[in-house]
Design an enzyme around this catalytic site. Structure first.
Site, short mmCIF file in Angstrom:
data_model
loop_
_atom_site.label_atom_id
_atom_site.label_comp_id
_atom_site.label_asym_id
_atom_site.label_seq_id
_atom_site.Cartn_x
_atom_site.Cartn_y
_atom_site.Cartn_z
CE1 TYR A 169 -3.01 -2.99 0.30
CE2 TYR A 169 -4.33 -1.58 1.72
CZ TYR A 169 -4.19 -2.74 0.97
OH TYR A 169 -5.22 -3.62 0.88
CE LYS B 208 0.80 -17.77 -1.73
NZ LYS B 208 -0.09 -18.97 -1.64
CG ASP C 60 -3.00 -20.09 0.24
OD1 ASP C 60 -2.32 -20.01 1.29
OD2 ASP C 60 -2.60 -20.73 -0.76
CG ASP D 172 -7.84 -3.86 3.07
OD1 ASP D 172 -8.84 -3.58 3.77
OD2 ASP D 172 -7.69 -3.44 1.90
CG ASP E 256 -13.55 -6.01 4.24
OD1 ASP E 256 -13.08 -5.33 5.16
OD2 ASP E 256 -14.04 -5.50 3.21
#
Ligand code: IPM
Ligand code: MG
Length: 373
Positions: A144, A193, A225, A249, A253
């Site tokens: 970001y 990851k 994942d 992020d 959610d």
């Protein structure tokens, strides 16, 4: 305890931001009145509203006002009106900039199922179980905040975004997360990851090293994942989830949906001790709900609760508000975005009114509720 005096910078922002923030302010005002605190609210332009007014999503005055406050309450930003602006000029750029400028590298998102809302979780009762965990998202680095480039147009266009993490950046967020885990159930799941990304590989090495300083905490490393899948399969296995900016992020959610709705989840963003922290619901500006008095204000109200607890040390007041909310939900009262077939639907302002009435009742009948006030 003697009353406290605090200045709260208020950035209502766009869409449903102003309405949900106003609800949270009403609750904070009730809190101040009932417990003899003094909260001074100072409002500043932010996001799309600030672009319209000043041509800048984060005007200097807003930043200065936030710096001079004890805590910041933010609503939500963005909307279709500003979607066609170039990336760095959009309301979202203001949000990233305020996080950077105020050094807010810690983002805490508590995911806690309210018992009365079990029915609106997309998971079956036995699967969702007693889900209560915290996501700790690194907030000032990663992809970001690296370079974002978009070159050329048409079929020849290409783009790149750069993800970067230093040991120091990973270490400081890891230490915070381990500290949280120590004060909870002493389990930490670090998500990365590392089978593909260099930043994740450094992340895993660094988290493993920091873990040695927190021997009471059990650490597990998950690929992102798998973490996304485990959240759906067995959310109750998590206590503290530590992860980078982008994965945090996305996973937050997903986790919010498990607890019933993204409209329910608060967040705290903070930096070093002694600097103002920023509190905001994790939902967006929901333009389709704006101005209709229907959006659930709980994400913002729980953000105010988090502020009382984390920035002001007002645990009793925080519990008083949470208990009132749970009572209102137990009675079946809902806004339509968190409704279910047996519920009693209210407008958002009626819903807030019920919470305020419960707050009042709890004080009047303090012996019934066990409040020593
Ligand atoms: C959030 C939001 C922001 C983010 C956007 C609006 C920039 O999605 O707070 O989760 O990605 O951090
Ligand atoms: Mg998000």
């Amino acid at each position: 305890m003697a009353g406290v005096t605090k200045t709260i910078a208020v950035l209502k922002g766009d869409g449903i931001g102003p309405e949900v923030t106003s609800a949270a302010i009403q609750i904070l005002e009730d809190c101040a009145k009932s417990f003899e605190h003094k909260f001074e609210f100072r409002e500043f332009a932010f996001g799309g509203a600030a672009i319209d007014q000043f041509g800048d999503p984060l005007p200097d005055d807003t930043l200065a006002g936030c710096r001079a406050s004890d805590a910041i309450l933010l609503g939500a930003i963005g909307g279709p009106k500003w979607d066609s602006l170039p990336l760095g000029k959009r309301p979202e750029a203001g949000l990233l900039k305020i996080r950077k400028e105020l050094g807010l590298y810690i983002n805490l998102r508590p995911i806690r199922l309210r018992p009365a809302l079990r029915g609106i979780s997309p998971l079956r009762r036995e699967r969702i179980a007693d889900c209560d965990f915290e996501i700790i998202r690194e907030l000032a680095g990663d992809i970001y905040f690296g370079a974002h480039e978009l070159h050329g147009t048409g079929a020849k266009a290409y783009a790149r975004d750069v993800a970067e993490y230093s040991v120091a950046e990973i270490e400081r967020i890891a230490r915070y997360a381990f500290g949280r885990a120590e004060s909870r159930n002493r389990r930490l799941a670090s998500v990365d990851k590392a089978n593909v990304l260099a930043t994740s590989s450094l992340w895993r090495q660094t988290v493993s090293r920091v873990a040695a300083d927190f021997p009471s905490v059990t650490v597990e490393h998950l690929y992102v994942d798998n973490a996304a899948m485990q959240l759906l399969l067995k959310p109750a296995q998590f206590d503290v989830i530590l992860t980078g900016n982008m994965f945090g992020d996305i996973l937050s959610d997903e986790a919010a949906a498990l607890a019933g709705s993204i409209g329910l989840i608060p967040s705290m963003s903070r930096g070093r001790d002694g600097f103002p922290a920023l509190y905001e619901p994790i939902h967006g500006s929901a333009p389709s709900l704006a101005g209709k008095d229907i959006a659930c204000p709980l994400g913002s109200i729980f953000s105010a609760v988090l502020m009382l607890r984390e920035s002001f040390g007002l645990e009793l007041e925080a519990q008083w508000i949470e208990a009132a909310i749970d009572h209102v939900l137990d009675h079946g009262f809902r806004t339509i975005d968190i409704s279910e077939p047996s519920a009693r639907n209210l407008t958002a302002s009626e819903f807030t009114g019920h919470i305020r009435a419960e707050l009042h009742d709890a004080l009047v009948h303090s012996e019934r509720y066990g409040w020593g006030v």
